[in-house]
Design a protein around this motif. Structure first.
Motif, PDB file in Angstrom:
ATOM      1  N   PHE A  57       0.836  -1.209   0.000  1.00 47.05           N
ATOM      2  CA  PHE A  57       0.000   0.000   0.000  1.00 47.05           C
ATOM      3  C   PHE A  57       0.872   1.261   0.000  1.00 47.05           C
ATOM      4  O   PHE A  57       0.675   2.176  -0.807  1.00 47.05           O
ATOM      5  N   LEU A  58       1.872   1.309   0.896  1.00 49.30           N
ATOM      6  CA  LEU A  58       2.719   2.507   0.997  1.00 49.30           C
ATOM      7  C   LEU A  58       3.517   2.722  -0.287  1.00 49.30           C
ATOM      8  O   LEU A  58       3.690   3.849  -0.741  1.00 49.30           O
ATOM      9  N   HIS A  59       4.011   1.617  -0.872  1.00 51.99           N
ATOM     10  CA  HIS A  59       4.763   1.739  -2.127  1.00 51.99           C
ATOM     11  C   HIS A  59       3.903   2.434  -3.183  1.00 51.99           C
ATOM     12  O   HIS A  59       4.339   3.392  -3.826  1.00 51.99           O
ATOM     13  N   ASN A 112      -5.304  16.064   0.948  1.00 52.82           N
ATOM     14  CA  ASN A 112      -5.473  16.269  -0.488  1.00 52.82           C
ATOM     15  C   ASN A 112      -4.697  15.146  -1.172  1.00 52.82           C
ATOM     16  O   ASN A 112      -3.517  14.961  -0.872  1.00 52.82           O
ATOM     17  N   ILE A 113      -5.348  14.421  -2.044  1.00 52.06           N
ATOM     18  CA  ILE A 113      -4.666  13.341  -2.767  1.00 52.06           C
ATOM     19  C   ILE A 113      -4.936  13.511  -4.257  1.00 52.06           C
ATOM     20  O   ILE A 113      -6.087  13.689  -4.668  1.00 52.06           O
ATOM     21  N   SER A 114      -3.876  13.488  -5.052  1.00 48.21           N
ATOM     22  CA  SER A 114      -4.063  13.549  -6.507  1.00 48.21           C
ATOM     23  C   SER A 114      -3.020  12.637  -7.157  1.00 48.21           C
ATOM     24  O   SER A 114      -1.974  12.348  -6.557  1.00 48.21           O
ATOM     25  N   LYS A 115      -3.320  12.200  -8.348  1.00 44.90           N
ATOM     26  CA  LYS A 115      -2.395  11.312  -9.043  1.00 44.90           C
ATOM     27  C   LYS A 115      -1.141  12.108  -9.425  1.00 44.90           C
ATOM     28  O   LYS A 115      -1.237  13.277  -9.814  1.00 44.90           O
ATOM     29  N   CYS A 116       0.035  11.524  -9.301  1.00 43.49           N
ATOM     30  CA  CYS A 116       1.274  12.204  -9.682  1.00 43.49           C
ATOM     31  C   CYS A 116       1.181  12.622 -11.148  1.00 43.49           C
ATOM     32  O   CYS A 116       0.674  11.856 -11.981  1.00 43.49           O
ATOM     33  N   VAL A 176       3.096   6.286  -2.291  1.00 43.96           N
ATOM     34  CA  VAL A 176       4.133   7.315  -2.485  1.00 43.96           C
ATOM     35  C   VAL A 176       4.665   7.362  -3.916  1.00 43.96           C
ATOM     36  O   VAL A 176       5.215   8.372  -4.321  1.00 43.96           O
ATOM     37  N   THR A 177       4.503   6.276  -4.697  1.00 47.82           N
ATOM     38  CA  THR A 177       5.022   6.321  -6.076  1.00 47.82           C
ATOM     39  C   THR A 177       3.945   6.742  -7.072  1.00 47.82           C
ATOM     40  O   THR A 177       4.261   7.126  -8.190  1.00 47.82           O
ATOM     41  N   THR A 178       2.672   6.691  -6.698  1.00 50.35           N
ATOM     42  CA  THR A 178       1.599   6.983  -7.651  1.00 50.35           C
ATOM     43  C   THR A 178       0.871   8.299  -7.344  1.00 50.35           C
ATOM     44  O   THR A 178       0.301   8.913  -8.223  1.00 50.35           O
ATOM     45  N   TYR A 179       0.881   8.718  -6.091  1.00 53.76           N
ATOM     46  CA  TYR A 179       0.066   9.870  -5.707  1.00 53.76           C
ATOM     47  C   TYR A 179       0.901  10.967  -5.039  1.00 53.76           C
ATOM     48  O   TYR A 179       1.912  10.698  -4.383  1.00 53.76           O
TER      49      TYR A 179
END
Ligand code: HEM
Length: 131
Positions: A91-93, A124-128, A96-99
């Protein structure tokens, strides 16, 4: 003596007087293990409120350690601890790599007896952009 069902607070009920640990636990008493008191002890973890993933390097992290009690200890320690660690790592991977994420406002956190956010936790969450 027996332990309660799974929870973030481990309890032990003592149906009869118990002196095995060097302390006298009277009959009928309940002993509660508050693991966050250990995890937030500055004598064990330097600056315990600081986010520092490297603090775990070289530490004894097996379940049942007296300084790392996330999954309890003894014969009733968490049966799903390895599975939970794997799921949390995955989940953490991806988080932090996608969002991209940030706090949208400060949240009050209560840490003892068990961590929780009484007024919610806002992010606030958004896609990288490069994904
Ligand atoms: C971050 C996730 C988890 C945490 C923090 C956690 C924590 C705990 C704790 C503190 C205990 C009590 C240990 C004691 O009394 O000393 C426990 C027991 C238990 N946990 Fe977990 N757990 C997690 C995930 C899971 C998962 C994913 C499973 C199953 C797939 C699981 C299955 C169990 C079982 C069956 C027990 C009872 C063991 C017994 O009484 O013999 N846990 N857990």
């Amino acid at each position: 003596m027996w332990k309660s069902k799974a929870s973030s607070i481990s309890t032990v009920n003592s149906p009869k007087e118990n002196k095995r640990t060097g302390y006298t636990i009277p009959a009928g008493w309940m002993v509660m293990v508050i693991s966050s008191v250990v995890h937030l002890d500055p004598e064990i973890y330097e600056n315990p409120f600081e986010f520092n993933p490297w603090r775990w390097e070289g530490k004894e992290l097996r379940s049942g350690s007296k300084t790392f009690m996330v999954f309890g200890g003894g014969i009733r320690q968490c049966a799903g601890s390895e599975y939970a660690r794997l799921q949390i790592s995955i989940f953490l991977h991806h988080l932090v790599t996608t969002y991209d994420f940030s706090l949208s406002k400060d949240s009050e956190v209560v840490r003892v007896p068990s961590p929780f956010f009484p007024n919610g936790f806002f992010m606030n969450i958004s896609k990288c952009s490069n994904k």
